[in-house]
Design a protein around this motif. Structure first.
Motif, PDB file in Angstrom:
ATOM      1  N   ALA A 198       0.828  -1.207   0.000  1.00 57.33           N
ATOM      2  CA  ALA A 198       0.000   0.000   0.000  1.00 57.33           C
ATOM      3  C   ALA A 198       0.864   1.261   0.000  1.00 57.33           C
ATOM      4  O   ALA A 198       0.475   2.292  -0.543  1.00 57.33           O
ATOM      5  N   GLU A 199       2.035   1.198   0.617  1.00 55.04           N
ATOM      6  CA  GLU A 199       2.928   2.369   0.641  1.00 55.04           C
ATOM      7  C   GLU A 199       3.893   2.368  -0.542  1.00 55.04           C
ATOM      8  O   GLU A 199       4.756   3.233  -0.638  1.00 55.04           O
ATOM      9  N   GLY A 200       3.762   1.370  -1.405  1.00 57.85           N
ATOM     10  CA  GLY A 200       4.643   1.298  -2.570  1.00 57.85           C
ATOM     11  C   GLY A 200       6.095   1.009  -2.212  1.00 57.85           C
ATOM     12  O   GLY A 200       7.012   1.430  -2.917  1.00 57.85           O
ATOM     13  N   ILE A 201       6.298   0.297  -1.102  1.00 59.94           N
ATOM     14  CA  ILE A 201       7.673  -0.001  -0.677  1.00 59.94           C
ATOM     15  C   ILE A 201       8.153  -1.295  -1.323  1.00 59.94           C
ATOM     16  O   ILE A 201       7.505  -2.336  -1.208  1.00 59.94           O
ATOM     17  N   VAL A 202       9.260  -1.221  -2.013  1.00 57.20           N
ATOM     18  CA  VAL A 202       9.861  -2.427  -2.588  1.00 57.20           C
ATOM     19  C   VAL A 202      11.229  -2.578  -1.942  1.00 57.20           C
ATOM     20  O   VAL A 202      12.056  -1.667  -2.014  1.00 57.20           O
ATOM     21  N   LEU A 203      11.442  -3.699  -1.284  1.00 60.34           N
ATOM     22  CA  LEU A 203      12.726  -3.890  -0.608  1.00 60.34           C
ATOM     23  C   LEU A 203      13.815  -4.138  -1.635  1.00 60.34           C
ATOM     24  O   LEU A 203      13.582  -4.806  -2.647  1.00 60.34           O
ATOM     25  N   ASP A 204      14.977  -3.605  -1.367  1.00 58.15           N
ATOM     26  CA  ASP A 204      16.104  -3.796  -2.267  1.00 58.15           C
ATOM     27  C   ASP A 204      16.792  -5.105  -1.884  1.00 58.15           C
ATOM     28  O   ASP A 204      17.777  -5.109  -1.158  1.00 58.15           O
ATOM     29  N   LEU A 205      16.202  -6.215  -2.346  1.00 55.66           N
ATOM     30  CA  LEU A 205      16.753  -7.512  -1.963  1.00 55.66           C
ATOM     31  C   LEU A 205      17.752  -7.961  -3.023  1.00 55.66           C
ATOM     32  O   LEU A 205      17.432  -7.945  -4.210  1.00 55.66           O
ATOM     33  N   PRO A 206      18.945  -8.355  -2.590  1.00 56.12           N
ATOM     34  CA  PRO A 206      19.907  -8.829  -3.586  1.00 56.12           C
ATOM     35  C   PRO A 206      19.362 -10.088  -4.267  1.00 56.12           C
ATOM     36  O   PRO A 206      18.676 -10.884  -3.635  1.00 56.12           O
ATOM     37  N   SER A 207      19.661 -10.221  -5.556  1.00 50.45           N
ATOM     38  CA  SER A 207      19.199 -11.414  -6.264  1.00 50.45           C
ATOM     39  C   SER A 207      19.798 -12.635  -5.582  1.00 50.45           C
ATOM     40  O   SER A 207      20.941 -12.627  -5.140  1.00 50.45           O
ATOM     41  N   ALA A 208      19.005 -13.697  -5.497  1.00 53.32           N
ATOM     42  CA  ALA A 208      19.485 -14.896  -4.815  1.00 53.32           C
ATOM     43  C   ALA A 208      20.672 -15.490  -5.563  1.00 53.32           C
ATOM     44  O   ALA A 208      21.556 -16.102  -4.969  1.00 53.32           O
ATOM     45  N   THR A 209      20.699 -15.292  -6.874  1.00 52.13           N
ATOM     46  CA  THR A 209      21.770 -15.866  -7.686  1.00 52.13           C
ATOM     47  C   THR A 209      22.717 -14.774  -8.146  1.00 52.13           C
ATOM     48  O   THR A 209      22.297 -13.797  -8.761  1.00 52.13           O
ATOM     49  N   ALA A 210      24.000 -14.927  -7.854  1.00 49.20           N
ATOM     50  CA  ALA A 210      24.984 -13.938  -8.278  1.00 49.20           C
ATOM     51  C   ALA A 210      25.628 -14.347  -9.606  1.00 49.20           C
ATOM     52  O   ALA A 210      25.976 -13.499 -10.423  1.00 49.20           O
TER      53      ALA A 210
ATOM     54  N   ASP B  76      29.504  -9.955 -17.912  1.00 52.10           N
ATOM     55  CA  ASP B  76      28.839  -9.029 -16.998  1.00 52.10           C
ATOM     56  C   ASP B  76      27.428  -8.793 -17.549  1.00 52.10           C
ATOM     57  O   ASP B  76      27.271  -8.232 -18.639  1.00 52.10           O
ATOM     58  N   MET B  77      26.414  -9.215 -16.818  1.00 59.26           N
ATOM     59  CA  MET B  77      25.048  -9.175 -17.348  1.00 59.26           C
ATOM     60  C   MET B  77      24.490  -7.750 -17.420  1.00 59.26           C
ATOM     61  O   MET B  77      23.484  -7.518 -18.083  1.00 59.26           O
ATOM     62  N   THR B  78      25.116  -6.822 -16.716  1.00 59.13           N
ATOM     63  CA  THR B  78      24.633  -5.445 -16.784  1.00 59.13           C
ATOM     64  C   THR B  78      25.216  -4.738 -18.003  1.00 59.13           C
ATOM     65  O   THR B  78      24.488  -4.106 -18.763  1.00 59.13           O
ATOM     66  N   THR B  79      26.542  -4.867 -18.190  1.00 57.17           N
ATOM     67  CA  THR B  79      27.183  -4.121 -19.286  1.00 57.17           C
ATOM     68  C   THR B  79      27.248  -4.947 -20.571  1.00 57.17           C
ATOM     69  O   THR B  79      27.453  -4.398 -21.647  1.00 57.17           O
ATOM     70  N   GLY B  80      27.103  -6.257 -20.449  1.00 54.84           N
ATOM     71  CA  GLY B  80      27.215  -7.123 -21.622  1.00 54.84           C
ATOM     72  C   GLY B  80      28.663  -7.468 -21.959  1.00 54.84           C
ATOM     73  O   GLY B  80      28.933  -8.255 -22.864  1.00 54.84           O
ATOM     74  N   GLU B  81      29.586  -6.887 -21.230  1.00 54.69           N
ATOM     75  CA  GLU B  81      31.016  -7.110 -21.500  1.00 54.69           C
ATOM     76  C   GLU B  81      31.393  -8.560 -21.164  1.00 54.69           C
ATOM     77  O   GLU B  81      30.965  -9.101 -20.150  1.00 54.69           O
ATOM     78  N   GLN B  82      32.199  -9.157 -22.021  1.00 55.04           N
ATOM     79  CA  GLN B  82      32.573 -10.555 -21.814  1.00 55.04           C
ATOM     80  C   GLN B  82      34.091 -10.705 -21.875  1.00 55.04           C
ATOM     81  O   GLN B  82      34.731 -10.226 -22.805  1.00 55.04           O
ATOM     82  N   VAL B  83      34.666 -11.364 -20.853  1.00 58.24           N
ATOM     83  CA  VAL B  83      36.129 -11.562 -20.842  1.00 58.24           C
ATOM     84  C   VAL B  83      36.438 -13.014 -20.486  1.00 58.24           C
ATOM     85  O   VAL B  83      35.725 -13.625 -19.697  1.00 58.24           O
TER      86      VAL B  83
ATOM     87  N   ARG C  45      16.925 -14.069 -16.644  1.00 60.45           N
ATOM     88  CA  ARG C  45      15.797 -14.133 -15.698  1.00 60.45           C
ATOM     89  C   ARG C  45      16.255 -14.399 -14.266  1.00 60.45           C
ATOM     90  O   ARG C  45      15.594 -14.034 -13.316  1.00 60.45           O
ATOM     91  N   SER C  46      17.400 -15.051 -14.134  1.00 62.13           N
ATOM     92  CA  SER C  46      17.863 -15.408 -12.786  1.00 62.13           C
ATOM     93  C   SER C  46      18.279 -14.171 -11.988  1.00 62.13           C
ATOM     94  O   SER C  46      18.402 -14.225 -10.775  1.00 62.13           O
ATOM     95  N   GLY C  47      18.510 -13.069 -12.692  1.00 69.94           N
ATOM     96  CA  GLY C  47      18.935 -11.851 -12.005  1.00 69.94           C
ATOM     97  C   GLY C  47      20.409 -11.855 -11.638  1.00 69.94           C
ATOM     98  O   GLY C  47      20.881 -10.976 -10.905  1.00 69.94           O
ATOM     99  N   ALA C  48      21.157 -12.841 -12.145  1.00 69.63           N
ATOM    100  CA  ALA C  48      22.584 -12.950 -11.800  1.00 69.63           C
ATOM    101  C   ALA C  48      23.370 -11.769 -12.366  1.00 69.63           C
ATOM    102  O   ALA C  48      23.032 -11.242 -13.428  1.00 69.63           O
ATOM    103  N   ARG C  49      24.423 -11.376 -11.665  1.00 72.30           N
ATOM    104  CA  ARG C  49      25.260 -10.279 -12.168  1.00 72.30           C
ATOM    105  C   ARG C  49      26.224 -10.764 -13.240  1.00 72.30           C
ATOM    106  O   ARG C  49      26.639 -10.013 -14.099  1.00 72.30           O
ATOM    107  N   PHE C  50      26.607 -12.049 -13.134  1.00 73.49           N
ATOM    108  CA  PHE C  50      27.544 -12.591 -14.111  1.00 73.49           C
ATOM    109  C   PHE C  50      27.044 -13.910 -14.657  1.00 73.49           C
ATOM    110  O   PHE C  50      26.446 -14.702 -13.931  1.00 73.49           O
TER     111      PHE C  50
END
Ligand code: HAM
Length: 420
Positions: free
Chosen positions: A316-328, A397-404, A374-379
């Motif tokens: 009701a207050e529009g609060i969304v917790l900043d929960l880290p994704s379970a999968t890194a 890196d799933m955010t930047t798309g950079e691959q090494v 979909r897993s929300g993983a960072r890498f």
């Protein structure tokens, strides 16, 4: 779709929102842990008489809402509608009050059962985080508990709630008030059922939600005007401590709560975004309950906070917790051999504390990468035969798309350095 669905008045907790439920339980329990409360767990069913005697014969909880169990033995059992009677029973049974410091401070988290008419915020199975401080009569203890509940709600970002406060008096002043109320109620136009409830506990009538009853109560005597000097002083001290701690409250002289064991301090946290089922938590002092259960005099105080309703209040207050994704990290292997290597690396990463998942039953790289997304993983870790031949895996890196490429041997330390 199965031919079965969850029983009426119950619901399933499913990911991803189930993570928020866990976080709410943690957030409400955190302040208790930091204040010396120890965890207690009791059975979900107990002797029915524990609740009828403890919670009260005049309450809806006992007369209408108890889930009684049919079983082969001779004992009469019921699913717990609340936690206080069980916790006190367990404390008395284990002699906790004789073994250590008083008060015995306990907290719990679990499911409770009431056969209520289901609606939004009112379920037949619901969840509470609760706290009970057993064996001390001290206004600071009442204030401590109220502040801890407030801290828990605030830590979740909630702000649109009000703390309602009342005093229900003690065994000195309550009977005098009761007599005055009984006399007043005798002159009202009440149905048979309500009269019967009034005979067992006339205070219950003050809490009657029906318009027809409330309209007749405008001139009802108020307990506030009958409090003895001790209760008044006690109440003043609780209020003073709350104010000093910056916890705002509103007087509610009609707050009697739905359970019969309360004495002195009673309170409820009500949220303005929940409609009819607005109480996100409530509690109070219950100085006579131990004796009602056959124990010694153990003045106590406690509360129960509703996890389901706290969730709704946050919505009701529009609060969304900043929960880290379970999968890194999410590993995608191309081919049998790569699968075996990445499976082993996944095990290793998990053991090193990095939350890692692996694509199972991979049919195409495209689908597997969608799963990684979909897993929300960072890498994502990607490896095919060619990578393995070179002794590397691809780290994307799933955010930047950079691959090494990363050396297989250095993989765990590289990912650990990223503090996932
Ligand atoms: P209660 O007010 O009956 O108190 O319940 C506490 C909280 O549990 C309520 O404020 C509400 O948030 C939640 N709750 C109760 N019934 C339902 C339901 N049917 N569906 C969803 N949520 C519900 C007690 O249970 C006392 N044992 C509290 C206490 C502890 N007093 C002293 N110590």
């Amino acid at each position: 779709m199965s031919t079965f669905s969850a029983p009426k008045g119950t619901y399933d907790l499913l990911p991803p929102s189930s993570a928020t439920y866990l976080a709410i339980r943690e957030a409400l329990a955190g302040p208790l842990r930091r204040a010396g409360y120890g965890y207690i767990e009791t059975p979900v069913f107990e002797d029915t008489k524990l609740f009828s005697r403890g919670v009260g014969e005049s309450t809806d909880i006992v007369t209408k809402e108890m889930f009684s169990l049919t079983k082969r033995g001779s004992e009469d059992l019921a699913l717990r509608p609340e936690g206080t009677a069980s916790v006190l029973r367990a404390a008395l049974q284990a002699n906790l009050h004789k073994l250590g410091n008083l008060p015995v401070k306990l907290w719990y988290s679990g499911s409770f059962y009431r056969y209520e008419r289901p609606q939004k915020g009112r379920y037949r199975q619901f969840s509470q985080v609760g706290a009970e401080a057993v064996g001390a009569e001290d206004p600071a203890l009442d204030a401590e508990l109220i502040i801890l509940a407030d801290d828990g709600f605030r830590s979740l970002g909630l702000s649109r709630y009000t703390l309602l406060l009342n005093s229900l008096g003690d065994k000195q002043c309550r009977p005098v008030y009761r007599a005055a109320l009984v006399e007043f109620l005798a002159g009202l136009d009440l149905d048979e059922d309500t009269r019967r409830r009034a005979e067992i506990n006339p205070l219950r009538i003050l809490d009657d939600k029906r318009e027809s009853v409330q309209a007749q109560l405008t001139d009802a005597p108020m307990l506030r005007d009958y409090l003895c000097e001790e209760c008044k002083a006690y109440d003043e001290q609780v209020r003073g401590l709350l104010t000093a701690a910056g916890v705002a409250f509103t007087d509610d002289p009609k707050l009697v709560r739905g359970l019969d064991y309360y004495t002195r301090t009673t309170f409820e946290f009500v949220h303005n975004g929940l409609g009819a089922q607005s109480a996100i938590g409530g509690g109070g002092r219950y100085d006579g309950l131990s004796e009602m259960l056959g124990g010694p005099a153990l003045p106590s105080v406690g509360w129960g906070l509703g996890v389901d309703r706290t969730f709704l209040a946050m919505e009701a207050e529009g609060i969304v917790l900043d929960l880290p994704s379970a999968t890194a990290v999410y590993a995608v292997a191309l081919g049998e051999e790569a699968k075996n290597v990445l499976f082993a690396k996944t095990v290793e990463l998990r053991r090193a504390g990095v939350a890692t998942d692996l694509a199972f039953g991979v049919k195409s790289i495209k689908n597997a990468m969608k799963s990684a997304d979909r897993s929300g993983a960072r890498f994502a870790l990607i490896a095919g035969d060619r990578d393995l031949a070179a002794g590397v895996v691809q780290l994307k890196d799933m955010t930047t798309g950079e691959q090494v490429p990363v050396e297989l041997d250095a993989l765990v330390s590289t990912l650990k350095e990223k503090q996932l």
